[in-house]
Motif scaffolding. Structure first.
Motif, short mmCIF file in Angstrom:
data_model
loop_
_atom_site.label_atom_id
_atom_site.label_comp_id
_atom_site.label_asym_id
_atom_site.label_seq_id
_atom_site.Cartn_x
_atom_site.Cartn_y
_atom_site.Cartn_z
N PHE A 12 0.83 -1.20 0.00
CA PHE A 12 0.00 0.00 0.00
C PHE A 12 0.87 1.26 0.00
O PHE A 12 1.92 1.29 0.64
CB PHE A 12 -0.89 0.04 1.25
CG PHE A 12 -2.06 -0.89 1.23
CD1 PHE A 12 -1.90 -2.27 1.14
CD2 PHE A 12 -3.36 -0.39 1.31
CE1 PHE A 12 -2.99 -3.13 1.12
CE2 PHE A 12 -4.45 -1.25 1.32
CZ PHE A 12 -4.27 -2.61 1.22
N SER A 13 0.39 2.28 -0.70
CA SER A 13 1.03 3.59 -0.62
C SER A 13 -0.02 4.67 -0.74
O SER A 13 -1.01 4.52 -1.46
CB SER A 13 2.09 3.75 -1.71
OG SER A 13 1.49 3.68 -2.99
N ALA A 14 0.19 5.75 0.00
CA ALA A 14 -0.74 6.87 -0.02
C ALA A 14 0.04 8.15 -0.25
O ALA A 14 1.11 8.34 0.32
CB ALA A 14 -1.52 6.95 1.29
N GLU A 15 -0.52 9.01 -1.10
CA GLU A 15 0.15 10.27 -1.43
C GLU A 15 -0.86 11.38 -1.59
O GLU A 15 -2.05 11.13 -1.80
CB GLU A 15 0.92 10.14 -2.76
CG GLU A 15 2.05 9.14 -2.73
CD GLU A 15 2.76 9.04 -4.08
OE1 GLU A 15 3.86 8.48 -4.11
OE2 GLU A 15 2.21 9.53 -5.09
N MET A 16 -0.34 12.62 -1.49
CA MET A 16 -1.16 13.79 -1.83
C MET A 16 -0.35 14.64 -2.79
O MET A 16 0.41 15.52 -2.35
CB MET A 16 -1.53 14.58 -0.58
CG MET A 16 -2.70 14.01 0.18
SD MET A 16 -3.52 15.22 1.25
CE MET A 16 -4.38 16.25 0.06
N PRO A 17 -0.47 14.39 -4.07
CA PRO A 17 0.31 15.16 -5.06
C PRO A 17 0.03 16.66 -4.98
O PRO A 17 0.93 17.47 -5.22
CB PRO A 17 -0.16 14.60 -6.40
CG PRO A 17 -0.80 13.28 -6.09
CD PRO A 17 -1.32 13.38 -4.70
N ASP A 18 -1.20 17.03 -4.66
CA ASP A 18 -1.52 18.43 -4.40
C ASP A 18 -2.70 18.50 -3.45
O ASP A 18 -3.23 17.48 -3.04
CB ASP A 18 -1.78 19.20 -5.71
CG ASP A 18 -2.94 18.64 -6.50
OD1 ASP A 18 -2.73 18.20 -7.65
OD2 ASP A 18 -4.07 18.60 -5.96
N ALA A 19 -3.10 19.70 -3.10
CA ALA A 19 -4.13 19.87 -2.06
C ALA A 19 -5.50 19.39 -2.51
O ALA A 19 -6.40 19.22 -1.67
CB ALA A 19 -4.20 21.34 -1.66
N THR A 20 -5.68 19.15 -3.80
CA THR A 20 -7.00 18.74 -4.29
C THR A 20 -7.07 17.26 -4.62
O THR A 20 -8.09 16.78 -5.10
CB THR A 20 -7.38 19.54 -5.55
OG1 THR A 20 -6.46 19.22 -6.62
CG2 THR A 20 -7.35 21.03 -5.29
N LEU A 21 -5.99 16.52 -4.37
CA LEU A 21 -5.99 15.11 -4.75
C LEU A 21 -5.21 14.27 -3.74
O LEU A 21 -4.06 14.57 -3.42
CB LEU A 21 -5.37 14.92 -6.13
CG LEU A 21 -5.24 13.49 -6.64
CD1 LEU A 21 -6.62 12.83 -6.80
CD2 LEU A 21 -4.46 13.43 -7.94
#
Lengths: 114, 112
Positions: free
Chosen positions: A65-74
């Motif tokens: 599993f991996s979790a990311e937030m590429p930008d504030a809207t995603l």
């Protein structure tokens, strides 16, 4: 009405395939959570972001599993490779970041791994 | 592991009756929240009670908190068929720990 948007709503895949789930938090919210819901375990916290920085991913199996937030809207949650035991409903929630914040949940992604 | 545990696991009542659900938790909290989940949908926040509060009301909802017993109750008065859903308590730890930990929920069925 501001809402948390999750895509896809349903995903059926075969064991070993990569799965990517996406979440658009409510504009202006700076905390994002990923939860997994199963009948046996209930709601389990997988990951928690504040201002896009991961603060707690202790509940997430790190090998797949991996979790990311590429930008504030995603926000994204990936499983690679997927396994049948990953079948569950995955929820994204966002909050305004205060100590007594209430969370706003998306409608979830129902994942079935065959 | 779950912080909150709801009781009962399932509750079946008639419209107009009151429904009471209980939640017990293990460690100290900053606040406790109740959420509702309709079948196939996400959770919706109902009410929040802080650790220094004992009772709170919102419409037909009444929440109590007893920090000495580490327990809370949710009362829904004059229930309606539309109240049929699962209800979850969620606890937020002391200041500085900002994640919400959910119990497994109480499934409420209100029959017309």
């Amino acid at each position: 009405d501001a809402r948390v948007t999750q895509t896809p709503r349903h995903k059926v895949t075969e064991m070993g395939q990569e799965v990517t789930m996406r979440c658009q938090p409510i504009l202006g919210h700076n905390t994002v959570f990923w939860y997994r819901q199963t009948m046996m375990q209930g709601l389990e916290l997988l990951a928690y972001f504040r201002n896009r920085a991961p603060l707690d991913d202790s509940g997430m199996p790190k090998d797949r599993f991996s979790a990311e937030m590429p930008d504030a809207t995603l926000a994204t949650l990936k499983i690679q490779p997927s396994e049948p035991r990953d079948s569950a409903v995955y929820f994204c929630a966002s909050g305004p970041g205060q100590a007594d914040e209430k969370l706003f949940f998306g409608s979830g992604t129902q994942l079935s791994v065959l | 592991s779950q912080q909150g545990e709801e009781d009962p696991q399932a509750l079946s009542i008639q419209e107009g009756e009151n429904a009471t659900m209980n939640c017990s938790y293990k460690t100290s909290i900053n606040n406790l929240q109740w959420y509702r989940q309709n079948s196939g949908r996400g959770l919706v926040h109902l009410i929040l009670i802080r650790s220094n509060e004992r009772e709170k009301h919102s419409g037909r909802l009444r929440v109590t908190l007893d920090t000495s017993k580490k327990s809370s109750s949710l009362l829904i008065t004059a229930s309606r068929a539309a109240d049929t859903a699962s209800y979850f308590c969620a606890t937020r730890g002391p200041p500085g720990y900002s994640t919400l930990t959910f119990g497994k929920g109480t499934m409420l069925l209100v029959s017309p």
